[in-house]
Design a protein around this motif. Structure first.
Motif, PDB file in Angstrom:
ATOM      1  N   GLY A  58       0.903  -1.000   0.485  1.00  0.00           N
ATOM      2  CA  GLY A  58      -0.165  -0.323   0.046  1.00  0.00           C
ATOM      3  C   GLY A  58       1.140   1.455  -0.107  1.00  0.00           C
ATOM      4  O   GLY A  58       2.211   1.155  -0.025  1.00  0.00           O
ATOM      5  N   ASN A  59       0.114   2.715  -0.127  1.00  0.00           N
ATOM      6  CA  ASN A  59       1.017   4.091   0.570  1.00  0.00           C
ATOM      7  C   ASN A  59       1.842   3.878   1.309  1.00  0.00           C
ATOM      8  O   ASN A  59       2.568   4.210   1.473  1.00  0.00           O
ATOM      9  CB  ASN A  59       0.076   4.591  -0.260  1.00  0.00           C
ATOM     10  CG  ASN A  59      -0.766   4.684  -1.405  1.00  0.00           C
ATOM     11  OD1 ASN A  59      -0.456   4.603  -1.865  1.00  0.00           O
ATOM     12  ND2 ASN A  59      -1.522   5.779  -1.452  1.00  0.00           N
ATOM     13  N   ASP A  60       1.236   3.582   2.895  1.00  0.00           N
ATOM     14  CA  ASP A  60       1.418   3.952   3.899  1.00  0.00           C
ATOM     15  C   ASP A  60       2.421   2.625   4.641  1.00  0.00           C
ATOM     16  O   ASP A  60       3.398   2.688   4.873  1.00  0.00           O
ATOM     17  CB  ASP A  60       0.634   4.497   5.068  1.00  0.00           C
ATOM     18  CG  ASP A  60       0.305   5.572   4.269  1.00  0.00           C
ATOM     19  OD1 ASP A  60       0.807   6.310   4.487  1.00  0.00           O
ATOM     20  OD2 ASP A  60      -0.839   5.505   5.065  1.00  0.00           O
ATOM     21  N   GLN A  61       1.956   1.627   3.900  1.00  0.00           N
ATOM     22  CA  GLN A  61       2.951   0.113   4.733  1.00  0.00           C
ATOM     23  C   GLN A  61       2.908  -1.432   3.888  1.00  0.00           C
ATOM     24  O   GLN A  61       2.186  -1.289   2.340  1.00  0.00           O
ATOM     25  CB  GLN A  61       1.847  -0.166   6.338  1.00  0.00           C
ATOM     26  CG  GLN A  61       1.748   0.075   6.884  1.00  0.00           C
ATOM     27  CD  GLN A  61       0.522  -0.503   7.742  1.00  0.00           C
ATOM     28  OE1 GLN A  61       0.042  -1.754   8.210  1.00  0.00           O
ATOM     29  NE2 GLN A  61      -0.072   0.059   9.008  1.00  0.00           N
ATOM     30  N   ASN A  62       4.132  -1.388   3.479  1.00  0.00           N
ATOM     31  CA  ASN A  62       4.578  -2.493   2.349  1.00  0.00           C
ATOM     32  C   ASN A  62       5.012  -3.882   3.645  1.00  0.00           C
ATOM     33  O   ASN A  62       6.096  -3.479   4.203  1.00  0.00           O
ATOM     34  CB  ASN A  62       5.327  -2.333   2.100  1.00  0.00           C
ATOM     35  CG  ASN A  62       4.683  -1.279   0.521  1.00  0.00           C
ATOM     36  OD1 ASN A  62       3.886  -1.609   0.214  1.00  0.00           O
ATOM     37  ND2 ASN A  62       5.582  -0.349   0.796  1.00  0.00           N
ATOM     38  N   TYR A  63       4.190  -5.042   3.693  1.00  0.00           N
ATOM     39  CA  TYR A  63       4.780  -6.358   4.662  1.00  0.00           C
ATOM     40  C   TYR A  63       4.856  -7.699   4.560  1.00  0.00           C
ATOM     41  O   TYR A  63       3.587  -7.754   2.958  1.00  0.00           O
ATOM     42  CB  TYR A  63       4.642  -6.210   5.709  1.00  0.00           C
ATOM     43  CG  TYR A  63       2.873  -5.875   6.241  1.00  0.00           C
ATOM     44  CD1 TYR A  63       2.719  -6.686   6.560  1.00  0.00           C
ATOM     45  CD2 TYR A  63       1.466  -5.041   6.538  1.00  0.00           C
ATOM     46  CE1 TYR A  63       1.257  -7.118   6.840  1.00  0.00           C
ATOM     47  CE2 TYR A  63       1.134  -4.974   6.993  1.00  0.00           C
ATOM     48  CZ  TYR A  63       0.392  -5.921   7.011  1.00  0.00           C
ATOM     49  OH  TYR A  63      -0.864  -6.199   7.230  1.00  0.00           O
ATOM     50  N   ASP A  64       5.555  -7.990   4.621  1.00  0.00           N
ATOM     51  CA  ASP A  64       5.716  -9.657   3.882  1.00  0.00           C
ATOM     52  C   ASP A  64       5.275 -10.656   5.541  1.00  0.00           C
ATOM     53  O   ASP A  64       5.860 -10.007   6.292  1.00  0.00           O
ATOM     54  CB  ASP A  64       6.415 -10.619   3.494  1.00  0.00           C
ATOM     55  CG  ASP A  64       5.987 -10.551   2.016  1.00  0.00           C
ATOM     56  OD1 ASP A  64       5.148  -9.829   0.890  1.00  0.00           O
ATOM     57  OD2 ASP A  64       7.768  -9.737   1.266  1.00  0.00           O
ATOM     58  N   GLN A  65       4.503 -11.399   5.590  1.00  0.00           N
ATOM     59  CA  GLN A  65       4.660 -12.200   7.147  1.00  0.00           C
ATOM     60  C   GLN A  65       4.060 -13.666   6.751  1.00  0.00           C
ATOM     61  O   GLN A  65       3.417 -13.985   5.852  1.00  0.00           O
ATOM     62  CB  GLN A  65       2.795 -12.258   7.446  1.00  0.00           C
ATOM     63  CG  GLN A  65       2.885 -10.845   8.337  1.00  0.00           C
ATOM     64  CD  GLN A  65       1.947  -9.868   9.230  1.00  0.00           C
ATOM     65  OE1 GLN A  65       0.756 -10.372   8.700  1.00  0.00           O
ATOM     66  NE2 GLN A  65       2.028  -9.738  10.239  1.00  0.00           N
ATOM     67  N   PHE A  66       5.266 -14.929   7.392  1.00  0.00           N
ATOM     68  CA  PHE A  66       5.273 -15.719   7.745  1.00  0.00           C
ATOM     69  C   PHE A  66       4.867 -16.976   8.735  1.00  0.00           C
ATOM     70  O   PHE A  66       5.557 -16.366   9.725  1.00  0.00           O
ATOM     71  CB  PHE A  66       5.941 -16.065   6.576  1.00  0.00           C
ATOM     72  CG  PHE A  66       7.018 -15.951   5.444  1.00  0.00           C
ATOM     73  CD1 PHE A  66       6.239 -16.096   4.152  1.00  0.00           C
ATOM     74  CD2 PHE A  66       7.663 -14.315   5.367  1.00  0.00           C
ATOM     75  CE1 PHE A  66       6.954 -15.620   3.010  1.00  0.00           C
ATOM     76  CE2 PHE A  66       7.547 -14.079   3.666  1.00  0.00           C
ATOM     77  CZ  PHE A  66       6.992 -14.514   3.338  1.00  0.00           C
ATOM     78  N   ARG A  67       4.353 -17.543   8.893  1.00  0.00           N
ATOM     79  CA  ARG A  67       4.382 -18.046  10.155  1.00  0.00           C
ATOM     80  C   ARG A  67       4.187 -19.721   9.709  1.00  0.00           C
ATOM     81  O   ARG A  67       3.559 -20.262   8.701  1.00  0.00           O
ATOM     82  CB  ARG A  67       2.673 -17.761  10.992  1.00  0.00           C
ATOM     83  CG  ARG A  67       2.261 -18.899  11.965  1.00  0.00           C
ATOM     84  CD  ARG A  67       1.138 -18.108  12.782  1.00  0.00           C
ATOM     85  NE  ARG A  67       0.615 -18.836  13.525  1.00  0.00           N
ATOM     86  CZ  ARG A  67      -0.244 -19.954  13.712  1.00  0.00           C
ATOM     87  NH1 ARG A  67      -0.072 -21.203  12.374  1.00  0.00           N
ATOM     88  NH2 ARG A  67      -0.616 -20.545  14.495  1.00  0.00           N
ATOM     89  N   THR A  68       4.390 -21.025  10.445  1.00  0.00           N
ATOM     90  CA  THR A  68       4.313 -22.365  10.960  1.00  0.00           C
ATOM     91  C   THR A  68       3.900 -22.571  12.190  1.00  0.00           C
ATOM     92  O   THR A  68       4.367 -22.072  12.533  1.00  0.00           O
ATOM     93  CB  THR A  68       5.637 -22.625  10.482  1.00  0.00           C
ATOM     94  OG1 THR A  68       6.013 -22.376   9.003  1.00  0.00           O
ATOM     95  CG2 THR A  68       5.291 -23.611  10.516  1.00  0.00           C
ATOM     96  N   GLY A  69       3.425 -23.595  11.966  1.00  0.00           N
ATOM     97  CA  GLY A  69       2.900 -23.657  12.999  1.00  0.00           C
ATOM     98  C   GLY A  69       2.369 -25.554  13.547  1.00  0.00           C
ATOM     99  O   GLY A  69       2.065 -26.072  12.383  1.00  0.00           O
ATOM    100  N   LEU A  70       2.288 -26.325  14.522  1.00  0.00           N
ATOM    101  CA  LEU A  70       2.023 -27.169  14.882  1.00  0.00           C
ATOM    102  C   LEU A  70       1.221 -27.822  15.858  1.00  0.00           C
ATOM    103  O   LEU A  70       1.251 -27.224  17.283  1.00  0.00           O
ATOM    104  CB  LEU A  70       4.002 -28.211  15.399  1.00  0.00           C
ATOM    105  CG  LEU A  70       3.109 -29.773  15.446  1.00  0.00           C
ATOM    106  CD1 LEU A  70       3.082 -30.431  14.211  1.00  0.00           C
ATOM    107  CD2 LEU A  70       3.808 -30.283  16.204  1.00  0.00           C
ATOM    108  N   ASP A  71       0.156 -28.465  15.943  1.00  0.00           N
ATOM    109  CA  ASP A  71      -0.596 -28.278  16.539  1.00  0.00           C
ATOM    110  C   ASP A  71      -1.703 -29.657  16.891  1.00  0.00           C
ATOM    111  O   ASP A  71      -1.307 -30.363  15.669  1.00  0.00           O
ATOM    112  CB  ASP A  71      -2.467 -27.497  15.820  1.00  0.00           C
ATOM    113  CG  ASP A  71      -2.268 -25.276  15.770  1.00  0.00           C
ATOM    114  OD1 ASP A  71      -1.570 -24.940  16.625  1.00  0.00           O
ATOM    115  OD2 ASP A  71      -2.856 -25.504  15.010  1.00  0.00           O
ATOM    116  N   PHE A  72      -1.943 -29.985  17.841  1.00  0.00           N
ATOM    117  CA  PHE A  72      -3.023 -30.787  18.402  1.00  0.00           C
ATOM    118  C   PHE A  72      -4.275 -31.030  18.708  1.00  0.00           C
ATOM    119  O   PHE A  72      -4.872 -30.009  19.257  1.00  0.00           O
ATOM    120  CB  PHE A  72      -1.851 -31.229  19.479  1.00  0.00           C
ATOM    121  CG  PHE A  72      -2.026 -32.773  20.065  1.00  0.00           C
ATOM    122  CD1 PHE A  72      -1.707 -34.377  19.612  1.00  0.00           C
ATOM    123  CD2 PHE A  72      -3.326 -33.239  21.224  1.00  0.00           C
ATOM    124  CE1 PHE A  72      -2.424 -35.456  19.980  1.00  0.00           C
ATOM    125  CE2 PHE A  72      -3.846 -34.265  21.897  1.00  0.00           C
ATOM    126  CZ  PHE A  72      -3.206 -35.318  20.675  1.00  0.00           C
TER     127      PHE A  72
END
Length: 69
Positions: A53-67
């Protein structure tokens, strides 16, 4: 979408325009993806998001292990 009992994936995207008499116009877009792998009672999850966008630029990554109970 669940394509089998072993894995599931989701994709989502969009854009946004904001016009205001009090501020400058802005435009942004995003894309997100999720994938889950089911192994027995465990779920291995992967998530990614890209936002531009005009004000923000970002990338997010997440990995999780659930039961699962």
């Amino acid at each position: 979408r669940e394509s089998s009992e072993r894995w599931r994936f989701e994709l989502e995207g969009g854009d946004q325009r904001f016009d205001s008499i009090l501020g400058a116009r802005s435009k942004s877009w995003f894309a997100s993806g999720n994938a889950d792998l089911f192994v027995g009672r465990f779920v291995l999850g992967f998530r990614a998001t890209r936002y531009r966008g005009n004000d923000q630029n970002y990338d997010q990554f997440r990995t999780g292990l659930d039961f699962r109970f």
